[in-house]
Design a protein around this motif. Structure first.
Motif, PDB file in Angstrom:
ATOM      1  N   GLU A 185       8.399   0.201  -0.808  1.00  0.00           N
ATOM      2  CA  GLU A 185       7.924  -0.824   0.122  1.00  0.00           C
ATOM      3  C   GLU A 185       8.019  -2.226  -0.484  1.00  0.00           C
ATOM      4  O   GLU A 185       8.381  -3.179   0.193  1.00  0.00           O
TER       5      GLU A 185
ATOM      6  N   PHE B 222      -3.512  -0.793  -5.332  1.00  0.00           N
ATOM      7  CA  PHE B 222      -2.166  -1.084  -5.815  1.00  0.00           C
ATOM      8  C   PHE B 222      -1.938  -0.461  -7.186  1.00  0.00           C
ATOM      9  O   PHE B 222      -2.705  -0.675  -8.123  1.00  0.00           O
TER      10      PHE B 222
ATOM     11  N   PRO C 220       0.833  -1.201   0.000  1.00  0.00           N
ATOM     12  CA  PRO C 220       0.000   0.000   0.000  1.00  0.00           C
ATOM     13  C   PRO C 220       0.872   1.256   0.000  1.00  0.00           C
ATOM     14  O   PRO C 220       2.063   1.195   0.293  1.00  0.00           O
ATOM     15  N   GLY C 221       0.265   2.367  -0.340  1.00  0.00           N
ATOM     16  CA  GLY C 221       0.974   3.642  -0.323  1.00  0.00           C
ATOM     17  C   GLY C 221       0.286   4.627  -1.241  1.00  0.00           C
ATOM     18  O   GLY C 221      -0.398   4.239  -2.183  1.00  0.00           O
TER      19      GLY C 221
ATOM     20  N   GLN D 169       4.973   2.917  -2.974  1.00  0.00           N
ATOM     21  CA  GLN D 169       4.667   1.502  -3.162  1.00  0.00           C
ATOM     22  C   GLN D 169       5.892   0.745  -3.664  1.00  0.00           C
ATOM     23  O   GLN D 169       6.184  -0.349  -3.185  1.00  0.00           O
TER      24      GLN D 169
END
Length: 116
Positions: free
Chosen positions: A40, A105, A30-31, A37
């Motif tokens: 991560e 996403f 997530p982000g 994203q």
């Protein structure tokens, strides 16, 4: 024939090792942005799975990257280039995909790596 499966669930494993080759499932995170994203995915997803069996980024053989918007290609690439080992980058494909597993996403990355 030996096959090792890591973080196996009912539908898939996060990583599978066969003949000294490691196959990672597509990783998402997530982000708010593609850069967040991507970071991560690379640090909390791929890096977390590869060292479990003493592999490093230098062992990457191939990567497939799915983006939901090619306008974010440069944003993703900036994070990618700071993460890969210079001179030891994998073969790579970047593909446009209008839908990933969830609307939150914006990017998914799958890699194949060699075992030392």
């Amino acid at each position: 024939m030996t096959i090792t499966r890591i973080q196996t669930g009912p539908r898939m494993s996060q990583a599978v090792i066969h003949n000294k080759t490691v196959y990672l499932a597509g990783q998402v995170a997530p982000g708010a942005t593609v850069a967040i994203q991507t970071r991560e995915i690379l640090l909390a997803g791929i890096d977390a799975l590869l060292p479990r069996r003493r592999r490093t980024r230098a062992g990457l053989l191939a990567a497939t990257i799915w983006l939901t918007d090619m306008a974010t290609f440069a944003e993703m690439n900036g994070v990618w280039q700071s993460w890969v080992v210079p001179g030891e980058t994998p073969a790579r494909a970047t593909v446009l995909s209008s839908h990933l597993a969830s609307a939150e996403f914006k990017i998914e990355i799958a890699v194949v790596a060699a075992q030392p």
